[in-house]
Design an enzyme around this catalytic site. Structure first.
Site, PDB file in Angstrom:
ATOM      1  CB  CYS A 154      -0.941   0.010   1.195  1.00 53.75           C
ATOM      2  SG  CYS A 154      -2.114  -1.361   1.200  1.00 53.75           S
TER       3      CYS A 154
ATOM      4  CG  HIS B  36      -3.202   3.645   1.706  1.00 52.45           C
ATOM      5  ND1 HIS B  36      -3.715   3.153   0.524  1.00 52.45           N
ATOM      6  CD2 HIS B  36      -3.246   2.617   2.602  1.00 52.45           C
ATOM      7  CE1 HIS B  36      -4.051   1.885   0.683  1.00 52.45           C
ATOM      8  NE2 HIS B  36      -3.776   1.539   1.931  1.00 52.45           N
TER       9      HIS B  36
ATOM     10  CG  ASN C  78      -6.654  -0.730   0.971  1.00 51.08           C
ATOM     11  OD1 ASN C  78      -5.901  -0.335   0.084  1.00 51.08           O
ATOM     12  ND2 ASN C  78      -6.210  -1.152   2.146  1.00 51.08           N
TER      13      ASN C  78
END
Length: 323
Positions: free
Chosen positions: A114, A250, A280
Site C-alpha cells: 500500500c 492512502h 482500499n
C-alpha cells in the site's frame, strides 16, 4: 538552480464492475451497515476476468498523458507500484511500456504494497533531481480482488481494483517552498512486523496465497506511523500542518484517515476522500485520489499536498509536493 520533479498530468482508470457492500451479504456473514461502520467503504470496483494490472495501468497512463498534452515517446521512464503484477516476470511496467508503444527509455516495478506509490514517487524524484531522466510516468495499479479469501469477512470487503498515474517532469525552480513539484520525501520500513499484513504464498514457496491481516494491529501502527512520517517530511522543508492545503492519504479505512488527520491537527475538510467509492486499492489509492481530487476541482495549481501511506512490510512514508 534547483531541479524539481513537477506534476504535469494525472489520470486514473477504474474497472466497469462496481461491487456494492450488499453484494457480499449473500456469501458471507456481513451487511452494508457493518462494512460502512468499520471502514467507511460503500462500494468498490473489481477487474473483469480478462483485465490485468498492466491493462489498467496503461489506461491510467494514457489519461495522464492526455491531460499533460504529451506523447508516450516523450517519456524517459515508467515506474509501476504494484503487488499484483500480471506475471512473476517481466515487470508490469515493461508491459505498460509496450502497450503505450514506447521503444526507448526504461521501466520497472516497485513493490511496497500500500505504500508502493509513495516509494515510487520518491524514486522518480531521485531520478529526476539527479539528472538521469527528464520525464517519468509513475503509476499505482492493483488487482487485489485476485488475492482475496472470499470466506474472510474482515478482509474481503475492504479491497478493490484500479489504477492511477502521474507524469513528473524536471523543471527549474528557485529552491524555495513556493516551487511547484516534490519538495520532500520520507521513507521507512520495519520487517519485524511482517505477520500483521501479508499474503501467505509466493513464488519461492511454490504456493498461491491470500491476504492475511491483523486489523487492530495494522490500525495501531498506521495512525502513529502515518502522522509521524508526514510531520518528518514537512519538517525537512520547514513546513507544518497549517501549511497543508490537502492531505491525500492512502485510502485504506475511513477511521484510520480520520484518526491520522486528527493527530496531524488537520480538519477532514482538508482531506481528499475516495475510500467510500473505491475501497482500499493499495498502491493505486493515492494516485486515484489525486486524479479524482483534480477532477472534482478540489486540488488546484499551487496547493501544498501531503500524501502518506503504510503497507505490508511494514513499509510507510510520505511525500510533500506543491501541485
Amino acid at each position: 538552480m534547483t531541479i524539481r520533479a513537477q506534476v504535469q498530468g494525472v489520470g486514473h482508470y477504474l474497472p466497469k464492475r462496481v461491487v456494492p457492500n450488499s453484494e457480499f451479504e449473500a456469501t458471507i456473514d456481513t451487511s452494508d451497515e457493518w462494512i460502512r461502520s468499520r471502514s467507511g467503504i460503500e462500494r468498490r470496483h473489481f477487474a473483469a476476468n480478462d483485465e490485468t494490472t498492466s491493462d489498467m495501468a496503461t489506461k491510467a497512463a494514457q489519461n495522464a498523458l492526455h491531460m499533460a498534452g504529451i506523447k508516450a515517446s516523450d517519456i524517459d521512464a515508467i515506474i509501476v507500484a504494484t503487488s499484483t503484477a500480471d506475471l512473476t516476470f517481466p515487470s508490469a511496467a515493461t508491459m505498460v511500456q509496450a502497450k503505450l508503444g514506447m521503444t526507448t527509455g526504461f521501466a520497472f516495478d516497485v513493490q511496497a504494497v500500500c505504500a508502493g506509490f509513495v516509494f515510487a514517487l520518491a524514486t522518480a524524484n531521485a531520478l529526476i533531481v539527479s539528472g538521469q531522466v527528464n520525464r517519468v510516468i509513475v503509476i499505482g495499479a492493483e488487482t487485489f480482488s485476485r488475492i482475496m479469501d472470499w470466506s474472510d469477512r474482515t478482509t474481503s470487503v475492504l479491497f478493490g481494483d484500479g489504477a492511477g498515474a502521474l507524469i513528473l517532469e524536471a523543471v527549474e525552480g528557485d529552491g524555495t517552498n513556493a516551487d511547484r513539484g516534490i519538495l520532500a520525501t520520507d521513507l521507512n520500513s520495519d520487517g519485524r512486523h511482517k505477520d500483521i499484513l501479508y499474503v501467505d504464498g509466493g513464488v519461492s514457496t511454490q504456493s498461491t496465497g491470500h491476504l492475511k491481516m491483523q486489523g487492530k494491529e495494522v490500525f495501531r501502527h498506521a495512525v502513529e506511523k502515518l502522522a509521524s512520517t508526514a510531520h518528518t517530511a514537512l519538517a525537512k522543508v520547514n513546513l507544518g500542518s497549517d501549511d497543508i492545503d490537502w492531505i491525500v492519504p492512502h485510502q485504506a479505512n475511513l477511521r484510520i484517515i480520520k484518526s491520522t488527520a486528527q493527530k496531524m491537527g488537520v480538519g477532514l475538510d482538508r482531506v481528499v476522500l475516495t475510500v467510500q467509492d473505491h475501497g482500499n486499492t493499495s498502491a493505486a489509492s493515492i494516485p486515484l485520489a489525486l486524479s479524482v481530487g483534480v477532477e472534482r476541482g478540489q486540488i488546484k495549481p499551487g496547493n501544498l499536498i501531503v500524501t502518506e501511506a503504510i503497507g505490508g512490510g511494514l513499509a510507510w512514508g510520505a511525500v510533500v509536493l506543491r501541485w
